[in-house]
Design a protein around this motif. Sequence first.
Motif, PDB file in Angstrom:
ATOM      1  N   ALA A  12       0.834  -1.209   0.000  1.00 28.52           N
ATOM      2  CA  ALA A  12       0.000   0.000   0.000  1.00 28.52           C
ATOM      3  C   ALA A  12       0.866   1.256   0.000  1.00 28.52           C
ATOM      4  O   ALA A  12       0.579   2.226  -0.712  1.00 28.52           O
ATOM      5  CB  ALA A  12      -0.939  -0.007   1.203  1.00 28.52           C
ATOM      6  N   PHE A  13       1.939   1.248   0.799  1.00 28.28           N
ATOM      7  CA  PHE A  13       2.802   2.427   0.846  1.00 28.28           C
ATOM      8  C   PHE A  13       3.567   2.607  -0.462  1.00 28.28           C
ATOM      9  O   PHE A  13       3.694   3.736  -0.961  1.00 28.28           O
ATOM     10  CB  PHE A  13       3.788   2.327   2.009  1.00 28.28           C
ATOM     11  CG  PHE A  13       4.797   3.447   2.019  1.00 28.28           C
ATOM     12  CD1 PHE A  13       4.403   4.753   2.277  1.00 28.28           C
ATOM     13  CD2 PHE A  13       6.144   3.204   1.742  1.00 28.28           C
ATOM     14  CE1 PHE A  13       5.332   5.791   2.267  1.00 28.28           C
ATOM     15  CE2 PHE A  13       7.064   4.235   1.728  1.00 28.28           C
ATOM     16  CZ  PHE A  13       6.658   5.530   1.992  1.00 28.28           C
ATOM     17  N   THR A  14       4.090   1.532  -1.032  1.00 27.17           N
ATOM     18  CA  THR A  14       4.841   1.671  -2.284  1.00 27.17           C
ATOM     19  C   THR A  14       3.933   2.154  -3.414  1.00 27.17           C
ATOM     20  O   THR A  14       4.384   2.874  -4.311  1.00 27.17           O
ATOM     21  CB  THR A  14       5.521   0.347  -2.674  1.00 27.17           C
ATOM     22  OG1 THR A  14       4.539  -0.699  -2.732  1.00 27.17           O
ATOM     23  CG2 THR A  14       6.588  -0.032  -1.671  1.00 27.17           C
ATOM     24  N   SER A  15       2.654   1.777  -3.356  1.00 26.57           N
ATOM     25  CA  SER A  15       1.713   2.281  -4.359  1.00 26.57           C
ATOM     26  C   SER A  15       1.546   3.797  -4.215  1.00 26.57           C
ATOM     27  O   SER A  15       1.560   4.537  -5.215  1.00 26.57           O
ATOM     28  CB  SER A  15       0.363   1.585  -4.204  1.00 26.57           C
ATOM     29  OG  SER A  15      -0.599   2.126  -5.089  1.00 26.57           O
ATOM     30  N   GLU A  82       2.680   2.116   8.942  1.00 29.23           N
ATOM     31  CA  GLU A  82       2.224   0.732   8.865  1.00 29.23           C
ATOM     32  C   GLU A  82       3.214  -0.126   8.074  1.00 29.23           C
ATOM     33  O   GLU A  82       3.505  -1.270   8.459  1.00 29.23           O
ATOM     34  CB  GLU A  82       0.842   0.686   8.209  1.00 29.23           C
ATOM     35  CG  GLU A  82      -0.253   1.353   9.037  1.00 29.23           C
ATOM     36  CD  GLU A  82      -1.555   1.469   8.276  1.00 29.23           C
ATOM     37  OE1 GLU A  82      -1.586   1.018   7.099  1.00 29.23           O
ATOM     38  OE2 GLU A  82      -2.529   1.993   8.831  1.00 29.23           O
ATOM     39  N   ALA A  83       3.728   0.433   6.970  1.00 28.55           N
ATOM     40  CA  ALA A  83       4.685  -0.327   6.150  1.00 28.55           C
ATOM     41  C   ALA A  83       5.981  -0.577   6.904  1.00 28.55           C
ATOM     42  O   ALA A  83       6.549  -1.681   6.844  1.00 28.55           O
ATOM     43  CB  ALA A  83       4.966   0.433   4.856  1.00 28.55           C
ATOM     44  N   ALA A  84       6.470   0.447   7.616  1.00 31.52           N
ATOM     45  CA  ALA A  84       7.708   0.279   8.376  1.00 31.52           C
ATOM     46  C   ALA A  84       7.540  -0.794   9.445  1.00 31.52           C
ATOM     47  O   ALA A  84       8.435  -1.628   9.654  1.00 31.52           O
ATOM     48  CB  ALA A  84       8.119   1.611   9.013  1.00 31.52           C
ATOM     49  N   GLY A  85       6.393  -0.785  10.123  1.00 31.74           N
ATOM     50  CA  GLY A  85       6.151  -1.807  11.143  1.00 31.74           C
ATOM     51  C   GLY A  85       6.140  -3.204  10.564  1.00 31.74           C
ATOM     52  O   GLY A  85       6.746  -4.128  11.117  1.00 31.74           O
ATOM     53  N   ALA A  86       5.456  -3.381   9.432  1.00 32.24           N
ATOM     54  CA  ALA A  86       5.409  -4.699   8.796  1.00 32.24           C
ATOM     55  C   ALA A  86       6.786  -5.126   8.296  1.00 32.24           C
ATOM     56  O   ALA A  86       7.170  -6.292   8.423  1.00 32.24           O
ATOM     57  CB  ALA A  86       4.407  -4.668   7.633  1.00 32.24           C
TER      58      ALA A  86
END
Length: 432
Positions: A12-15, A82-86
Amino acid sequence: MTVYQLPVEVAAFTSWLTDLVGRARPDAGWYGVFAARDPEGLRACLDGAEILPWDVVESVLQDVGEAAEGPFAARGRALYEEAAGAHDRRPGGVEALAERRHLMEDERRYAESRSRELGERLRAAPDPDEAARLEHDLAWALDDQTRATARVTELTARLDRAVARPSARSSVAESSAAARPTVEAPPGAQSGKAKRRPRGARYAWLDEEAEEAAEAVPLPALPAGGAAPRGARFGGAVESGGAPGARGPAPVPDPVEARRAAANAVYALRRLRSQGRSGEAHALLCEALGGPLDRLPALAAELHRAGLGVDWSTLLWEAASLPPGRLAAVAGVLADAGRAADCEQLLRQGVARPVEELAGACAALHAEEHHREAHALLVAFVRVRAPEDAARLAGADPHGLVPQLLSAARVVSTSRERDLLHALRVAGLAGA
């Protein structure tokens, strides 16, 4: 062959990030700088294999004219967290974070040493051309130092969150135990309890006390890796009351208080540096931009007197990213105090901002009767920015800015004036 599927949060973040960089010019702005410096690293971040440092994301947002506090940026920040956490929860994530933070600490120390060396050479440079080159190199070194400090802080926070997760596997918990001493607060303090804001010399710009009392109070220990900088490049200084950047009725400067606060700040800077706490020293400098601005000239004088001129250059670099009104207020204070060279350096460094913000800074300078400084800002702008950018700036206030920009371009060169006139015609502003 192992196929690795991206976590949904990272995808989602890379999008969102791909959408952002698709609006940036690949050969200009900060995005162009990052693409040229580390194309493979940038590609890894766009593919989701790595997480782009947030300071880079902020710079690209600036490139495309997105407000740092706007809805698009806020959405990106939420997706980023959220992306960093994952990303950090994957096997080996804690170890990778600890290693990256260690390397970034080395980068920060190198950039700080480089900044100090260039500052010393700049003070001793007799040749104007050599001084200009050194000033350019110093600006980049200070940017490297600022970004490294921000990334150490960010990586420390991510490492704290990763090792604190109750669902962490035992292997991760074991590896985090070794890294934990470098990220735990020292701040003897009991967790979960509200703490009073520390006082004394380190907080000279927020709550002054007598110098004797300041020396008697030990400097508060902050988390390893450096305090979170509170200056312009990290969200802007907090401004008291009213609209951002509004100065209101000018207070009567108290030279005695200004000198005392400056002496306290320099004393604290020396203590922090002697203890190797450079991140906190940087945070202290940033605090000055959130305090009474009429004290900045006294701080400049005290820093130069103490042989810490490079710290004053750092502070000017931070001030260049303040909100428009605050930037204009700093420039005005320096001009009023007779520090014309500092004022012009600040304005030169501020011209990389989005044109909408520069229009606000120019208007604020005129409102404060600092017409010479507003002209200097526009001269620096047309000297380094494209004519199309100048036309966009003129569009913010065609009646006022078109003649000012043409006057500024005339100072630079006849060819620059001609290019600007062409850009204004294309934008339909030539007759404004």
